[in-house]
Write a protein that holds these residues in place. Structure first.
Motif, PDB file in Angstrom:
ATOM      1  N   ILE A 644       0.797  -1.233   0.726  1.00 50.84           N
ATOM      2  CA  ILE A 644       0.247   0.142   0.017  1.00 50.84           C
ATOM      3  C   ILE A 644       0.985   1.581   0.226  1.00 50.84           C
ATOM      4  CG2 ILE A 644      -2.234   0.814   0.951  1.00 50.84           C
ATOM      5  CD1 ILE A 644      -2.677  -1.481   0.024  1.00 50.84           C
ATOM      6  N   LEU A 645       0.750   2.298  -0.855  1.00 52.41           N
ATOM      7  CA  LEU A 645       1.086   3.389  -1.369  1.00 52.41           C
ATOM      8  C   LEU A 645       0.608   4.811  -1.027  1.00 52.41           C
ATOM      9  CD1 LEU A 645       2.328   1.227  -3.417  1.00 52.41           C
ATOM     10  CD2 LEU A 645       4.116   2.358  -3.343  1.00 52.41           C
ATOM     11  N   TRP A 646       1.458   5.630  -0.135  1.00 54.55           N
ATOM     12  CA  TRP A 646       0.406   6.547  -0.151  1.00 54.55           C
ATOM     13  C   TRP A 646       1.360   8.614  -0.616  1.00 54.55           C
ATOM     14  CZ3 TRP A 646      -0.030   2.875   3.670  1.00 54.55           C
ATOM     15  CH2 TRP A 646      -0.813   2.104   4.088  1.00 54.55           C
ATOM     16  N   GLY A 647       0.941   8.692  -1.617  1.00 51.20           N
ATOM     17  CA  GLY A 647       1.587  10.199  -2.272  1.00 51.20           C
ATOM     18  C   GLY A 647       0.736  10.778  -2.864  1.00 51.20           C
ATOM     19  N   GLY A 648       0.761  11.925  -2.783  1.00 48.61           N
ATOM     20  CA  GLY A 648       0.149  12.606  -3.286  1.00 48.61           C
ATOM     21  C   GLY A 648      -0.957  13.299  -2.644  1.00 48.61           C
ATOM     22  N   ILE A 649      -0.418  13.150  -1.540  1.00 40.18           N
ATOM     23  CA  ILE A 649      -2.061  13.714  -0.440  1.00 40.18           C
ATOM     24  C   ILE A 649      -2.280  15.369  -0.934  1.00 40.18           C
ATOM     25  CG2 ILE A 649      -2.003  13.563   2.225  1.00 40.18           C
ATOM     26  CD1 ILE A 649       0.310  11.182   2.315  1.00 40.18           C
ATOM     27  N   GLN A 650      -2.972  15.509  -0.359  1.00 40.69           N
ATOM     28  CA  GLN A 650      -3.987  16.750  -0.521  1.00 40.69           C
ATOM     29  C   GLN A 650      -4.513  17.065   0.740  1.00 40.69           C
ATOM     30  OE1 GLN A 650      -7.102  17.726  -3.782  1.00 40.69           O
ATOM     31  NE2 GLN A 650      -8.415  18.725  -2.364  1.00 40.69           N
ATOM     32  N   LEU A 676       3.768  18.378  -2.019  1.00 45.95           N
ATOM     33  CA  LEU A 676       5.059  17.495  -2.916  1.00 45.95           C
ATOM     34  C   LEU A 676       5.020  17.967  -3.993  1.00 45.95           C
ATOM     35  CD1 LEU A 676       5.385  15.667   0.099  1.00 45.95           C
ATOM     36  CD2 LEU A 676       6.739  17.786  -0.161  1.00 45.95           C
ATOM     37  N   PRO A 677       5.073  18.283  -5.428  1.00 48.87           N
ATOM     38  CA  PRO A 677       5.225  17.573  -5.827  1.00 48.87           C
ATOM     39  C   PRO A 677       5.180  16.174  -6.917  1.00 48.87           C
ATOM     40  CG  PRO A 677       6.588  19.725  -6.277  1.00 48.87           C
ATOM     41  CD  PRO A 677       6.013  19.047  -4.892  1.00 48.87           C
ATOM     42  N   GLN A 678       6.992  16.191  -6.524  1.00 46.54           N
ATOM     43  CA  GLN A 678       7.171  15.023  -6.848  1.00 46.54           C
ATOM     44  C   GLN A 678       6.469  13.692  -5.991  1.00 46.54           C
ATOM     45  OE1 GLN A 678       9.087  14.026  -9.378  1.00 46.54           O
ATOM     46  NE2 GLN A 678       9.034  16.364 -10.304  1.00 46.54           N
ATOM     47  N   SER A 679       5.722  13.697  -4.799  1.00 48.78           N
ATOM     48  CA  SER A 679       5.878  12.471  -4.344  1.00 48.78           C
ATOM     49  C   SER A 679       4.168  11.494  -5.173  1.00 48.78           C
ATOM     50  CB  SER A 679       4.420  13.045  -2.865  1.00 48.78           C
ATOM     51  OG  SER A 679       3.712  11.977  -2.244  1.00 48.78           O
ATOM     52  N   LEU A 680       3.292  12.161  -5.921  1.00 53.69           N
ATOM     53  CA  LEU A 680       2.218  11.457  -6.425  1.00 53.69           C
ATOM     54  C   LEU A 680       3.260  10.470  -7.413  1.00 53.69           C
ATOM     55  CD1 LEU A 680      -0.572  10.221  -6.965  1.00 53.69           C
ATOM     56  CD2 LEU A 680      -0.312  12.220  -8.854  1.00 53.69           C
ATOM     57  N   THR A 681       3.941  11.219  -8.334  1.00 53.14           N
ATOM     58  CA  THR A 681       5.412  10.402  -9.475  1.00 53.14           C
ATOM     59  C   THR A 681       6.132   9.132  -8.895  1.00 53.14           C
ATOM     60  OG1 THR A 681       5.397  12.306 -10.327  1.00 53.14           O
ATOM     61  CG2 THR A 681       6.743  10.660 -11.248  1.00 53.14           C
ATOM     62  N   GLU A 682       6.083   9.380  -7.823  1.00 56.23           N
ATOM     63  CA  GLU A 682       6.469   8.659  -6.759  1.00 56.23           C
ATOM     64  C   GLU A 682       6.271   6.803  -6.830  1.00 56.23           C
ATOM     65  OE1 GLU A 682       7.764   7.725  -1.737  1.00 56.23           O
ATOM     66  OE2 GLU A 682       8.689  10.138  -3.056  1.00 56.23           O
ATOM     67  N   THR A 698      -1.270  -1.344  -4.446  1.00 55.65           N
ATOM     68  CA  THR A 698      -2.457   0.025  -4.829  1.00 55.65           C
ATOM     69  C   THR A 698      -1.926   1.192  -4.339  1.00 55.65           C
ATOM     70  OG1 THR A 698      -4.199  -1.402  -3.742  1.00 55.65           O
ATOM     71  CG2 THR A 698      -4.650   0.408  -3.121  1.00 55.65           C
ATOM     72  N   VAL A 699      -2.206   2.133  -4.671  1.00 60.42           N
ATOM     73  CA  VAL A 699      -1.788   3.414  -4.087  1.00 60.42           C
ATOM     74  C   VAL A 699      -3.155   4.114  -3.847  1.00 60.42           C
ATOM     75  CG1 VAL A 699      -1.247   5.585  -5.030  1.00 60.42           C
ATOM     76  CG2 VAL A 699       0.230   3.325  -6.168  1.00 60.42           C
ATOM     77  N   ILE A 700      -3.111   5.544  -2.625  1.00 57.45           N
ATOM     78  CA  ILE A 700      -3.838   6.823  -2.160  1.00 57.45           C
ATOM     79  C   ILE A 700      -3.225   7.583  -2.589  1.00 57.45           C
ATOM     80  CG2 ILE A 700      -5.031   5.981  -0.114  1.00 57.45           C
ATOM     81  CD1 ILE A 700      -5.216   3.151   0.839  1.00 57.45           C
ATOM     82  N   SER A 701      -3.595   8.366  -2.440  1.00 54.97           N
ATOM     83  CA  SER A 701      -3.725   9.662  -2.985  1.00 54.97           C
ATOM     84  C   SER A 701      -4.474  10.547  -2.944  1.00 54.97           C
ATOM     85  CB  SER A 701      -3.377   9.671  -4.105  1.00 54.97           C
ATOM     86  OG  SER A 701      -3.903   9.726  -5.183  1.00 54.97           O
ATOM     87  N   THR A 829      14.228  12.871  -3.401  1.00 62.39           N
ATOM     88  CA  THR A 829      14.032  11.265  -2.328  1.00 62.39           C
ATOM     89  C   THR A 829      13.040  10.300  -3.207  1.00 62.39           C
ATOM     90  OG1 THR A 829      13.323  12.274  -0.472  1.00 62.39           O
ATOM     91  CG2 THR A 829      12.660  10.908  -0.730  1.00 62.39           C
ATOM     92  N   CYS A 830      11.879  11.534  -4.782  1.00 62.51           N
ATOM     93  CA  CYS A 830      11.517  10.137  -5.804  1.00 62.51           C
ATOM     94  C   CYS A 830      11.955   9.389  -6.456  1.00 62.51           C
ATOM     95  CB  CYS A 830      11.246  11.393  -6.424  1.00 62.51           C
ATOM     96  SG  CYS A 830      10.346  10.624  -7.707  1.00 62.51           S
ATOM     97  N   THR A 831      13.394   9.973  -6.553  1.00 64.03           N
ATOM     98  CA  THR A 831      14.463   9.376  -8.055  1.00 64.03           C
ATOM     99  C   THR A 831      15.307   8.082  -6.833  1.00 64.03           C
ATOM    100  OG1 THR A 831      14.931  11.590  -9.061  1.00 64.03           O
ATOM    101  CG2 THR A 831      17.228   9.248  -8.723  1.00 64.03           C
ATOM    102  N   LEU A 832      16.229   8.513  -5.816  1.00 64.84           N
ATOM    103  CA  LEU A 832      16.317   7.382  -4.761  1.00 64.84           C
ATOM    104  C   LEU A 832      14.928   6.231  -4.091  1.00 64.84           C
ATOM    105  CD1 LEU A 832      18.569   6.347  -3.159  1.00 64.84           C
ATOM    106  CD2 LEU A 832      17.093   7.774  -0.597  1.00 64.84           C
ATOM    107  N   MET A 833      14.228   7.343  -4.185  1.00 61.93           N
ATOM    108  CA  MET A 833      12.771   5.537  -3.988  1.00 61.93           C
ATOM    109  C   MET A 833      12.371   5.012  -5.305  1.00 61.93           C
ATOM    110  SD  MET A 833      12.173   5.291  -0.699  1.00 61.93           S
ATOM    111  CE  MET A 833      12.637   6.868   0.698  1.00 61.93           C
ATOM    112  N   THR A 834      12.417   5.397  -5.782  1.00 63.55           N
ATOM    113  CA  THR A 834      12.471   4.647  -7.195  1.00 63.55           C
ATOM    114  C   THR A 834      13.473   3.857  -7.692  1.00 63.55           C
ATOM    115  OG1 THR A 834      11.020   6.154  -8.125  1.00 63.55           O
ATOM    116  CG2 THR A 834      11.899   4.456  -9.648  1.00 63.55           C
TER     117      THR A 834
END
Length: 874
Positions: A644-650, A676-682, A698-701, A829-834
């Motif tokens: 489960i991934l959380w990102g692009g949070i409003q 966080l503009p890169q969070s959802l991409t990540e 599953t992504v939750i955003s 961080t987005c690059t590192l996590m990928t």
């Protein structure tokens, strides 16, 4: 047959029929006869007892119990406390008769106190409370007035509460000391003391009657009541103690032990309040009384605290003189693994060091630490969480002294002891919490499981109410706290004996080395008195002491805007002795103090740009004890698992925060929570990678990435949890609990974060998920949590470890945690996590996957502040 053969036979016959052989034969035959007769007698007695057990069971039990009573009483009278406890443990079915029940449980509790088993001592007093409130009242004759029965019950209960008060003081459990004080005070007011005194005046006891000529039994509780008063009203308590001392000091009706007890406590209070002049005045009185009784060994038990008071007021000679006699009493009364033995000899340390007797000092320290570890491990199985914390705090100075002594006088034996001490202390409270959960599951007792489930449910509600307002919330919190205290005590007692039989929290070097390979090294970093040193242990069990530097030097480098990650000259100077020892090794690293804020693997080790991660495979562990169960070497199984991934949070109203774009993932209370503009991409890229390799990701955003969406995963058996959001450390001055001062932000948090407000009801959520809320979740099936946020590895630290998000997820049952030590760049961080997930999918272990992901960013020219913040805790 020739003559030679005949001669040989003749010699053999003469030997067989010689006097020597005859005597040997009869000697052996006689002893065999005796042995067979004894065996026959034992068997006959056994048969008779077995028959008697069947024909006359009541008579046999009465005889057996009377003999048990006699043996136990004699052991207690001779102060053989360990033997008395062992005897009762063997006689598991033993039940004292009603006439002796109070005396028996009092004596048994005293045995447990003297052997340092405080939970079991409290259990005996609990049995007596139950007996008085039920059986005692029921068995009273009907013609006895109810008021009389209630008054006697209150009086006996007050005596029991006084003993419990003393035990909680020994444990350092101040919360329960205060509760017992309130209870004592109320009972003191409720009891009809005139009735009690009139009854006791009929007793045929000369010493008691002599005492009652000028005093009442009510006075017997005055000392503990003053001690309790001191916790809330120090000045008033000191005045009361002075009056009490004036009342008893010149009276012949009080023995010297009690007088010294009162003076010792008064001096302690005065010194704590900084009144050294008054303390010195009463110290003179105490010394005159002590030296008057100098040849009375029974008084020596009071000399320990008096010796400490002398030392504190620079009366070194008298301090030594008193301590010598006190240690004579201790060595005669206690065993080397008893708590009182360790505490008493701790008083001796400073004198041995001043005398330069380092060999004796080291051996005494080693012996005291070993015994204390055993006693703490034993006590922990029957204590509540708060009691365990109090207990550790009370005895931690002894372990700290061992570390400081090692820094001043290094030796192999002391290094091994300090290694075991540190291994034992780090994560001890955390391991104990986990052990309770495991024990309850293994025991399988339905009632105990139900109590535990209720305890968990109420704990979650209490945590939720910490962040809510509204009518009735305060009262409900108080009721929950009271119920939780009762449940926790029941649960601790319920699984105590099982845990003692099945747990080994006091892991030794010899046990640890069996889990190491030839290329493995375990490295502890320790801090004490501004000194920082490392302890390195290899497969053979050899522990090596290596000094590092001063704590202030490390702090200076940390606070110099990341200088420690680029100043290879400073790092190589500090670790010059250690770098060669780690070269090419598989290192299990356990840090402490300020090193919890350092990404050790990212520190430079030479002029060529190499870092520790390049010269060694380093695995971060909370304690070396975790190596036994560590999952760091296990690969992540991507296939057929759920992520489960959380990102692009409003975080709030888009119109209000649209212009606020964060380049980093950390912030302070009151800040506008930028997107966080890169969070959802990540999280989208990672989910695609995982799904392509058979993982149910599953992504939750957006507005769906709520706090509830995360807490609802409790018990869902997710394999990987990935949270890409803002993190925080040091939330608000309103909270003193470090587990409330760190957390993660979810959808809708802007409203409460920027205004520093709380919700009106526990049915609402504020979007701010704090560490203490996470700790109550069930994430035991989770192999890896990735906290792609700022400062998620930070927290307040002590000998136990770091109190913050990392502790919260460990309490929730997570195996490994990837977290950050400072504010991290969103894009990097987005690059590192990928890269990290690509490596996991390729088959790397989490440690190797992180190492290679960071190497990838290094090769692309990223500076350490962009990639070094993330560390993996196993």
């Amino acid at each position: 047959m020739n003559n030679s053969d005949n001669n040989k036979q003749s010699l053999w016959k003469r030997f067989l029929f010689s006097n020597f052989f005859a005597e040997l034969y009869y000697f052996l035959a006689f002893h065999i006869y005796i042995i067979m007769w004894i065996i026959g007698a034992v068997i006959s007695i056994g048969i008779l007892l077995f028959g008697a057990e069947i024909l006359f069971p009541d008579a046999v039990h009465i005889f057996n119990y009377s003999m048990s009573d006699k043996v136990f009483s004699e052991l207690v009278e001779d102060k053989h406390y360990h033997a008395a406890v062992a005897f009762i443990d063997i006689k598991k079915d033993y039940q004292p008769d009603d006439e002796n029940i109070v005396e028996f449980y009092y004596n048994l509790a005293d045995c447990y106190v003297n052997t340092g088993d405080y939970p079991k001592a409290l259990e005996q007093y609990g049995k007596l409370h139950s007996y008085l409130d039920t059986t005692f009242k029921e068995e009273c004759p009907e013609d006895v007035p109810e008021s009389f029965v209630n008054n006697m019950t209150n009086y006996y209960n007050q005596n029991l509460s006084k003993e419990e008060f003393r035990i909680y003081l020994k444990m350092g459990d101040i919360a329960n000391v205060k509760k017992q004080y309130v209870k004592l005070k109320k009972l003191q007011e409720d009891i009809n003391w005139a009735m009690i005194d009139s009854i006791t005046r009929e007793f045929d006891d000369e010493s008691l009657q002599y005492f009652l000529e000028t005093h009442t039994l009510k006075d017997g509780f005055k000392y503990e009541l003053i001690q309790g008063q001191y916790l809330t009203d120090p000045h008033g308590a000191i005045c009361e103690m002075v009056d009490y001392l004036n009342d008893i000091f010149f009276s012949n009706k009080y023995n010297p032990i009690f007088k010294l007890k009162i003076i010792n406590e008064l001096i302690r209070m005065l010194l704590e309040q900084g009144d050294c002049i008054a303390a010195r005045f009463y110290l003179e009185y105490a010394l005159r009384l002590a030296f008057k009784e100098e040849f009375n060994p029974i008084v020596y038990q009071m000399f320990g605290n008096l010796s400490e008071h002398c030392y504190e007021m620079h009366d070194i000679d008298n301090g030594r003189r008193l301590l010598k006699k006190y240690l004579w009493y201790i060595d005669k009364t206690y065993k080397s693994n008893d708590i009182d033995y360790a505490v008493a000899h701790f008083m001796e340390f400073k004198y041995l060091e001043a005398d330069g007797d380092i060999d004796k000092l080291c051996s005494t320290v080693i012996r005291a630490c070993k015994g204390l570890r055993e006693q703490i491990a034993n006590n922990f199985t029957g204590m509540t969480a708060a009691q365990r914390e109090y207990f550790i705090d009370k005895f931690k100075p002894i372990f700290d002294y061992a570390n400081s002594l090692l820094a001043r006088h290094p030796s192999d034996d002391l290094a091994a002891t300090c290694f075991e001490n540190n291994m034992f202390l780090r994560g001890l409270l955390l391991r104990s919490e986990t052990a309770i959960t495991n024990a309850i599951a293994d025991i399988g007792d339905k009632s105990l499981t139900e109590k535990y489930n209720k305890y968990v449910s109420l704990s979650k509600e209490l945590v939720a109410r910490q962040y809510a307002s509204g009518p009735g919330n305060y009262l409900r919190k108080k009721n929950i706290e009271k119920e939780l205290a009762e449940l926790e005590t029941f649960i601790a007692n319920g699984c105590r004996d099982f845990r003692r039989q099945n747990e080994n929290s006091n892991i030794t070097i010899n046990q640890l080395r069996k889990h190491l390979d030839d290329n493995d090294i375990v490295m502890q970093i320790a801090e004490v008195n501004n000194s920082v040193f490392a302890l390195l242990m290899n497969k053979s069990g050899k522990v090596t002491y290596q000094p590092i530097c001063s704590e202030s030097e490390i702090k200076l480098l940390i606070n110099s805007h990341g200088e420690i990650y680029v100043d290879n000259a400073a790092v190589t100077r500090i670790f010059s002795n250690i770098i060669p020892l780690l070269q090419g090794k598989n290192v299990y690293l356990s840090t402490a103090g300020v090193f919890n804020q350092i990404a050790f693997t990212a520190l430079p080790v030479d002029d060529s740009g190499h870092i520790f991660a390049d010269i060694a495979n380093i695995h971060l562990v909370g304690s070396p004890a975790d190596i036994v169960t560590s999952a760091s070497a296990d690969k992540i199984e991507i296939h057929n698992h759920r992520t489960i991934l959380w990102g692009g949070i409003q975080y709030g109203d888009i119109s209000a925060i649209h212009s606020a774009v964060s380049q980093t993932r950390g912030l302070l209370r009151g800040d506008i929570i930028g997107m966080l503009p890169q969070s959802l991409t990540e999280v989208t890229q990672i989910a695609s990678l995982l799904q392509a390799n058979g993982n149910n990701a599953t992504v939750i955003s957006g507005i769906n990435a709520t706090e509830k969406s995360f807490t609802n995963r409790s018990g869902k058996r997710d394999y990987i949890l990935h949270i890409s959001t803002h993190g925080f450390f040091h939330d608000s001055g309103a909270f003193t609990n470090p587990m409330q001062n760190s957390g993660l932000l979810f959808a809708g948090s802007q409203k409460y974060w920027s205004n520093d407000t709380i919700v009106a009801s526990i049915n609402e959520t504020d979007g701010i998920l704090r560490a203490d809320e996470i700790s109550k979740l069930d994430l035991t099936a989770c192999r890896l949590v990735v906290l792609s946020a700022c400062q998620t590895g930070l927290g307040e630290y002590n000998s136990e470890g770091v109190y913050g998000l990392q502790r919260a997820f460990k309490l929730a049952g997570v195996k490994s945690i990837l977290m950050s030590l400072w504010s991290v760049d969103d894009s990097a961080t987005c690059t590192l996590m990928t890269e990290f997930y690509k490596n996991l999918i390729a088959g790397d272990t989490p440690d190797t996957a992180l190492k290679n992901a960071q190497l990838s960013l290094r090769n692309k020219g990223y500076s350490p502040d962009k990639w070094a913040a993330f560390v993996l805790l196993n």
